[in-house]
Scaffold this motif. Structure first.
Motif, short mmCIF file in Angstrom:
data_model
loop_
_atom_site.label_atom_id
_atom_site.label_comp_id
_atom_site.label_asym_id
_atom_site.label_seq_id
_atom_site.Cartn_x
_atom_site.Cartn_y
_atom_site.Cartn_z
N VAL B 53 0.28 -13.17 1.52
CA VAL B 53 0.28 -12.72 0.12
C VAL B 53 1.44 -11.75 -0.04
CG1 VAL B 53 -1.00 -11.51 -1.67
CG2 VAL B 53 -2.19 -13.01 -0.10
N ARG B 54 2.31 -12.04 -1.00
CA ARG B 54 3.44 -11.16 -1.24
C ARG B 54 3.27 -10.50 -2.61
NH1 ARG B 54 5.90 -11.73 3.07
NH2 ARG B 54 6.22 -13.75 4.06
N VAL B 89 -1.55 -24.78 8.94
CA VAL B 89 -1.45 -24.91 7.49
C VAL B 89 -1.02 -23.53 6.99
CG1 VAL B 89 -2.66 -25.38 5.35
CG2 VAL B 89 -3.21 -26.69 7.39
N GLN B 90 0.17 -23.48 6.43
CA GLN B 90 0.74 -22.21 6.06
C GLN B 90 0.69 -22.07 4.54
OE1 GLN B 90 4.98 -21.91 6.73
NE2 GLN B 90 4.63 -20.07 7.94
N ILE B 91 0.03 -21.03 4.06
CA ILE B 91 -0.13 -20.83 2.62
C ILE B 91 0.59 -19.54 2.24
CG2 ILE B 91 -1.81 -20.57 0.75
CD1 ILE B 91 -3.84 -21.81 2.83
N THR B 92 1.55 -19.63 1.35
CA THR B 92 2.27 -18.44 0.91
C THR B 92 2.02 -18.24 -0.58
OG1 THR B 92 3.95 -19.01 2.52
CG2 THR B 92 4.51 -17.30 0.94
N LEU B 93 1.58 -17.05 -0.93
CA LEU B 93 1.30 -16.75 -2.33
C LEU B 93 2.17 -15.59 -2.77
CD1 LEU B 93 -2.55 -16.90 -1.91
CD2 LEU B 93 -1.18 -18.61 -3.08
N GLN B 94 3.05 -15.87 -3.71
CA GLN B 94 3.93 -14.83 -4.22
C GLN B 94 3.43 -14.42 -5.60
OE1 GLN B 94 7.17 -13.24 -3.21
NE2 GLN B 94 6.45 -12.06 -4.96
N ILE B 95 3.03 -13.16 -5.75
CA ILE B 95 2.61 -12.68 -7.06
C ILE B 95 3.87 -12.46 -7.88
CG2 ILE B 95 1.38 -10.87 -8.29
CD1 ILE B 95 -0.16 -10.47 -5.57
N LYS B 96 3.92 -13.10 -9.04
CA LYS B 96 5.15 -13.07 -9.83
C LYS B 96 5.07 -11.96 -10.87
CE LYS B 96 6.49 -16.54 -12.48
NZ LYS B 96 6.78 -17.90 -12.91
N SER B 97 3.96 -11.88 -11.56
CA SER B 97 3.83 -10.80 -12.54
C SER B 97 2.37 -10.42 -12.72
CB SER B 97 4.45 -11.23 -13.88
OG SER B 97 3.74 -12.30 -14.39
N LEU B 98 2.17 -9.16 -13.07
CA LEU B 98 0.83 -8.62 -13.31
C LEU B 98 0.78 -8.16 -14.76
CD1 LEU B 98 0.66 -6.41 -10.12
CD2 LEU B 98 -0.65 -8.47 -10.50
N PRO B 99 -0.43 -8.11 -15.37
CA PRO B 99 -0.49 -7.58 -16.73
C PRO B 99 -0.08 -6.12 -16.77
CG PRO B 99 -2.67 -8.02 -15.85
CD PRO B 99 -1.71 -8.57 -14.88
N GLU B 100 0.47 -5.70 -17.89
CA GLU B 100 1.02 -4.35 -17.99
C GLU B 100 -0.03 -3.26 -17.75
OE1 GLU B 100 3.19 -3.55 -21.58
OE2 GLU B 100 4.27 -5.43 -21.34
N GLU B 101 -1.26 -3.52 -18.23
CA GLU B 101 -2.29 -2.49 -18.17
C GLU B 101 -2.97 -2.44 -16.81
OE1 GLU B 101 -2.39 -5.15 -20.12
OE2 GLU B 101 -2.34 -4.59 -22.22
#
Lengths: 242, 252
Positions: B53-54, B89-101
């Motif tokens: 998880v990034r 099995v390699q799973i990569t999750l990149q968080i791109k954006s979060l809500p402002e609040e």
């Protein structure tokens, strides 16, 4: 019900007995292809998302999907890349980052212990998967075990390799499924196309220009899922530029 | 509840990928597998699963490690690891954006993102055609101290409903079994059960599906429920994937 029907399945979906073909005569036992799992005594469950394909003639069912990595199955025709040569066999790659498959030195047409084929690393071989158990490395061969003949299998010389989707490779290898694109181009220019089930197409057109044009045309048909008129248009455009 | 937006199989190099956008959260997921595993991580009869998880900003912290552990344990129970032994099995999750609040809600942020990470990982696995035992749906339930329970609330809704007494994340398998439950805050068993029932209604398919249809009035209620049902949404995503893959067939 027609010979082949399709429905959407997701992993964990139980396939009702009514959706599966019922065997008649000789083919009494149901054959399950990729994407289906049998849970004794009589439950059949899908393991991937795809279209359920049943064939009542062959008494077989499988899930058709066009994504993910190639997994070897016995009988598949593949284009392997030689990595190294060991004492008795070549170590070949079918897809990147996978344990190597073995191709015995003697599994070539006319090969004996005295005259072994010399394949340098990175050379391409068109071969057939013999065994692909989950507990051992896949084994490849370049001869028909019954006749000992090459039957078109062997080292691929010249040309260039193109990547296509697994579905496209399956479509090109399917019996009596001719791509109108290749039919039209083949009428005007000479070239050789070799399709590997592992999503690779080898094109040899003699000159770089023809090789590239044909390879890229096949990739375009794959990416845009062109139908017959679209392929004819593409072929006409290529012939104009030749 | 707004239905999540999904793009599937859009990365060229990965074996499977999915981009998922919901309630201001946007996550890119990529799956590679089955591939060769490091000798050190190899298991003789099972596939190894690696989850990365990034975060949207900066490098991973213990929070990401905690999320990875939760995802790893949940996904291990739905991937058929025994059919692809000694692979990775390699799973990569990149968080791109979060809500402002997000940061100002003052609640556990690893809980609010967990359902989204689970959905992204599952869709990427689906796209990579990894053999799976079942489907997975997940949701977040917030129990404010004053108003009624909130179902899959946005960060803004959480901010307005302050103070929040407890938060619950539930994940269900396709056949309606509970796969994961993470709760935070103070709550009684009755409250938990209410939240669980609520999540089950959203995540799992209606039990009477395919049965006899009731009268006109019930149909309308059905329609409202369907728009919120995650199982139905997942089936829609699966259908669009299959249609995309089979589109050359309809052309010929």
């Amino acid at each position: 019900m027609s010979a082949t029907t399709t429905t959407l399945v997701l992993p964990g979906d139980e396939i009702p007995a009514s959706a599966l073909p019922t065997g008649t005569g000789k083919r009494k036992t149901l054959k399950l292809g990729p994407g289906l799992r049998h849970i004794p005594p009589s439950t059949v469950v899908a393991t991937v998302a795809g279209a359920l394909v049943t064939d009542s003639k062959k008494n077989a069912a499988s899930v058709e999907y066009n994504s993910g990595r190639y997994l070897p199955f016995p009988g598949d025709l593949v284009i392997a890349t030689v990595n190294s040569s060991a004492a008795e066999n070549f170590n070949c790659f079918l897809t990147p980052h996978m344990p190597p498959a073995t191709l015995p030195h003697l599994a070539f047409e006319g090969a004996t212990k005295k005259t072994r084929p010399q394949l340098p690393p990175t050379s391409l071989v068109y071969c057939r998967v013999v065994t692909a158990g989950r507990d051992s490395a896949p084994e490849l061969t370049c001869v028909d075990p019954a006749t000992g003949k090459g039957e078109g299998l062997g080292m691929l010389k010249g040309g260039m390799l193109f990547k296509v989707s697994l579905g496209m490779a399956r479509r090109l290898l399917a019996p009596k499924a001719d791509l109108p694109l290749l039919d039209i181009l083949g009428g005007k220019i000479g070239f050789e196309v070799t399709v590997g089930r592992n999503g690779l197409v080898h094109v040899d057109g003699g000159t770089v220009k023809i090789t590239l044009a044909i390879g890229q045309a096949i990739q375009t048909v794959d990416e845009q899922a062109l139908d017959d008129p679209g392929q004819k248009k593409l072929a006409a455009g290529i012939l104009k530029n030749m | 509840m707004v239905v999540p937006e999904v793009t599937i199989t859009h990365l060229n190099r990965a074996d499977g990928s999915a981009t998922y956008t919901h309630n201001g959260y946007s996550i890119i997921g990529a799956v590679n597998g089955p591939i060769e595993v490091l000798r050190r991580d190899e298991m003789p009869e099972e596939a190894t699963i690696e989850v990365n998880v990034r975060p949207a900003v900066g490098v991973g912290s213990p929070k990401e490690r905690h999320l990875e552990t939760l995802l790893h344990n949940t996904l291990r129970s739905i991937i058929l690891t025994r059919t692809i032994p000694r692979t990775l099995v390699q799973i990569t999750l990149q968080i791109k954006s979060l809500p402002e609040e997000e940061s100002s809600t003052g609640i556990n942020t690893s809980l609010t993102i967990l359902p989204h990470l689970l959905h992204t990982a599952f869709l990427a696995l689906l796209s990579a055609s990894i053999p799976l035992l079942t489907t997975l749906t997940s949701t977040l339930i917030a129990l404010p101290s004053t108003s009624t329970p909130l179902l899959s609330p946005t960060a803004n809704e959480l901010l307005r409903a302050k103070p929040i007494k407890s938060m619950h994340v539930f994940a269900f398998s396709g056949d309606g079994r509970l796969l994961l439950n993470e709760s935070d805050g103070a709550f009684s068993f009755e409250e938990w059960e209410e939240a669980c029932d609520m999540a089950e209604q959203v995540c799992c398919k209606e039990v009477d599906e395919g049965g006899v249809r009731l009268g006109g009035g019930d149909m309308e209620v059905d329609g409202v429920e369907n728009s919120q049902n995650l199982e139905r949404w997942l089936r829609g995503v699966g259908r669009s994937k299959v249609e995309w893959e089979q589109r050359w067939k309809s052309g010929t």
